[in-house]
Design a protein around this motif. Sequence first.
Motif, PDB file in Angstrom:
ATOM      1  N   UNK A 418     -16.828 -20.633   9.477  1.00 31.32           N
ATOM      2  CA  UNK A 418     -16.774 -21.500  10.664  1.00 31.32           C
ATOM      3  C   UNK A 418     -15.327 -21.679  11.126  1.00 31.32           C
ATOM      4  N   UNK A 419     -14.427 -21.925  10.158  1.00 28.84           N
ATOM      5  CA  UNK A 419     -13.010 -22.077  10.516  1.00 28.84           C
ATOM      6  C   UNK A 419     -12.460 -20.798  11.136  1.00 28.84           C
ATOM      7  N   UNK A 420     -12.888 -19.639  10.613  1.00 30.30           N
ATOM      8  CA  UNK A 420     -12.439 -18.359  11.159  1.00 30.30           C
ATOM      9  C   UNK A 420     -12.899 -18.187  12.602  1.00 30.30           C
ATOM     10  N   UNK A 421     -14.159 -18.534  12.878  1.00 26.45           N
ATOM     11  CA  UNK A 421     -14.674 -18.423  14.246  1.00 26.45           C
ATOM     12  C   UNK A 421     -13.924 -19.354  15.192  1.00 26.45           C
ATOM     13  N   UNK A 422     -13.632 -20.556  14.719  1.00 22.42           N
ATOM     14  CA  UNK A 422     -12.913 -21.512  15.571  1.00 22.42           C
ATOM     15  C   UNK A 422     -11.460 -21.083  15.783  1.00 22.42           C
ATOM     16  N   UNK A 423     -10.852 -20.469  14.769  1.00 20.16           N
ATOM     17  CA  UNK A 423      -9.479 -19.964  14.950  1.00 20.16           C
ATOM     18  C   UNK A 423      -9.461 -18.817  15.956  1.00 20.16           C
ATOM     19  N   UNK A 424     -10.458 -17.946  15.915  1.00 25.49           N
ATOM     20  CA  UNK A 424     -10.540 -16.862  16.902  1.00 25.49           C
ATOM     21  C   UNK A 424     -10.719 -17.433  18.307  1.00 25.49           C
ATOM     22  N   UNK A 425     -11.532 -18.474  18.432  1.00 29.73           N
ATOM     23  CA  UNK A 425     -11.696 -19.143  19.728  1.00 29.73           C
ATOM     24  C   UNK A 425     -10.380 -19.745  20.195  1.00 29.73           C
TER      25      UNK A 425
END
Length: 649
Positions: A418-425
């Motif tokens: 989840x943190x990875x997806x939010x960092x990509x966003x």
Amino acid sequence: MSFGALVGISIAVLGLGGISGFYLPFLRLPLSIQALGSFGIGVAGLAIFATGSSTGASFTNAFHPRFGVDPLSGLFLAMLSIVATPVLIFSKGYYDSSIRSRAIVVMNCAFILALIMVICARDPVSLLGGWELMTVIPAAMILVAHDREAKARRSVWVYLGVTHIGGAGTWIAILLMAHAGAIGGHVVMQSGSALQIAVALAALVGLGTKAGLMPFHIWLPRAHPIAPAPVSALMSGVMIKISIYLLIRILIDWIGPLPTWIGILVLALGALSSVAGVTYAIFEHELKRLLAMHSIENIGIITLGIGACLLLRSNSEMLWASFALGAALFHSMNHAIFKSLLFMGAGTFERYIGALNIDHLGGLLRRLPIAGGCFLVGSMAIAGLPPLNGFASEWLTIQSLVHLSRFGSFIDSISGAIALALLATTAALAVFCFVKVIGLVLLGSARTHDPPASRLPSRSMDISVGFLALCCVILGAIPGVVFTRMASIAPWNLEVRSRLELHLPTTGSLPTLWIVGVLACLTAIFLLLRGHSSAELAPTWICGQDQSPRLRWTSAGFSKPLKMTLETILRPTREIAFSERGSITQKVAYSGHLPHHFETHIYAPIHRLMLAVANTMRRMQSGSLSTYVFYLIGLVLAALLAVHVGLVR
């Protein structure tokens, strides 16, 4: 000469430059002396960091002033110097010789000394004393710069109030550790104990407030934009990083391995700050406030690295925990560099144009080629574009989160994904935001008349931003030199092989030098093909209307599609007013507002409750002696009753 002696001499030179600002009629010499002292501190700090040595006293839990420098302190001294030295040189062209400017320059020196005090403190008294000075001095500088502006005074009181109330967590954490003998890691706390949890949560609140982590961030967008540009550069570039320094000391170095849920909490705060910070930055129309919101975003990215380090450490993946810590430290360094560059660039634009509303700027790359070009480099770095330093540290943070999903437990893996997806966003939104900034501020045609030549930036201002832009390029081209040493700072003493580029086991490498070479070749080919030809300027077709600056792209127009997409979450408000004459519309006025939900739904109700309690307490202050005697009698009776029932012995 030993490193400790060099630090001491440099601090003395820095202090001499501050004192001379009181007496010398011009500021160029005092600022030059301060810059020399700052440079010496950076050389000493960098040498201690690079060699892994220590100097001075070690950490103690006793309340006796002691100072020293170890590799982590040396890194942050170098970070301070890399920002403070060009800031002081920039100040030679930014400030005039007025009494107000002289006062700010002297307090600026005191501010730098307070930052050094926190970094070098080895006991609770010196650390907390420097912490309070580091908070109060910037407030004084802002008040001196805007002494007649009620809005600025209110922003300063919000800054002082929030950082002191939230900062109580820092006091609680430090004093609890001193009482337990844990400062310096002399006593290892039991993992999951009540004391360890209390210290970790208190540190998160206290240091997170000063760093600008959401939801403790409300002071930052108010204080940073109204400070003079050199002060904003130091506050955003260095001051909030001191909180990161102490957070690493406490959570990673001193109190031992933490329970998994603490790491997940740190990860969640980082993800929230990064995504929400960049989202709100997109809709800002004032350049320095936009940059302040991006400070929240980047503190969130740094916190993601710290959270990944805590979780990987709890899973005994020490190598990748070191890499995650190195990613957090590397992004701290990079953010200090490109954010101070951007704030000084904004100060140059404000001095030249007289305003920082994005809709009033434009064409500054052509009118101010050096300052505009360096601002362009800083914008690309903060947006995470290769081959600059911001891209390298964000890539490292992404790799840490990827391997958290690989090596962690099920809950850790889900949290990391989840943190990875939010960092990509966050990375995508940052690019979107700075496309807006570059297009509306640097490119296009000017929206104002050319100011007089006296407002052009001085050579010292151009040199300062040029140095920081060069640092962005160098750290982006050879990041491995710094990153590998940062990863080796971890308290579990794991050596990481030094390289020029980034090479991480099980994940391949980032060939930064190849990227630089390919981009340089493509740029050279483009310039050769372009030759000396230039496009002929032609007016834009606007349906037959006269050309007017009011019909050009605006900040609100650029971000409107995203605002409409996120309307359900952001809840923007808008008002449209029509002016009619004889049933014919003469004028349409539109105004929009984007509420900050943390302020409207959390802080505003708390503020109203506190005012209500204060008003109730105020009624008790009747001024009547008989009423106060009645209060005392009631207090005595309550105490006697407590003793009688056994509540008090």
